[in-house]
Design a protein around this motif. Sequence first.
Motif: not given
Length: 294
Positions: A18-34
Amino acid sequence: MDKLAGMAMFVRVIDNGSFAAAAEIAQVSPAMVAKHIKTIETRLGAKLLHRTTRRHQLTEVGQLYYERCKRALSEVALAEASASELQSAPRGRLRLVAPVSFGTQVLVPALIDYQNAYPDVSIELSLDNNVHDLVGEGFELGIHIGPLSDSSLVARPLTPYRRVLAASPDYLARHGRPASPEALANHLCLGHSYWRMQDRWHLVGPGGEMRDVSISGKFSTNQGAALRMAALSGAGIALQPELLLAADIAEGRLEQVLPEWSYKPVPMYLIYAPNRRPTAMLRTVIDFLVDRFG
């Protein structure tokens, strides 16, 4: 956005679901992942994911891009690790295997020279004339004399293993010096007991001329080091590797007999398993041994 950063984020999304899981690992917001994913899709002109409220499913293009991204990122990581390794000092334990006589008399002094240059390397040398499963037995390197049977190994050619005839000055003073290969039949010849034909020596002379001569003697053994000692003691003429006798001949303890004749040279190799990322230790010891014996 940086292409590699985008590729890494895309792979992180797929690997973690998920975007949320990737965001948490990368320590960025889900919006940045998107934003990363959207930038890639815009650049490629294709959808990578079918997005739903519950999960993300790869499109056909997305599946191919994911596999290529994984491969590319792995290569980048390997390149950076290799560059870092090249700058580090050699250290660790080196395990290698070599034939008994060559290892004892020639390889050991070379390895001590290597250790003096790289004191953080410890060496475990096994001496054995039998052919080994290099990888299966945990050896990083091996010295192999003779034709190779395992084509999966890297084989760096070294100077061919040439056997020469030599005897002590005392023996030659008592028995004379043979003038031809055939004259060896009238001398005491030191035998190698594991040779299949112990009563004949196959010699190569000027221009590649071959002579098959009969020999006899009163002393034989299964170790080259012991034959060297017998020759030094005046027991007869030895047919031994030039590398093993070079110092004795240079310092006059032995004299070469029929210097234009020798046993047919045998190929010698430094062998090791293919490795996409050789350590500083392995890289430097390979270079050292090829330089010393190549």
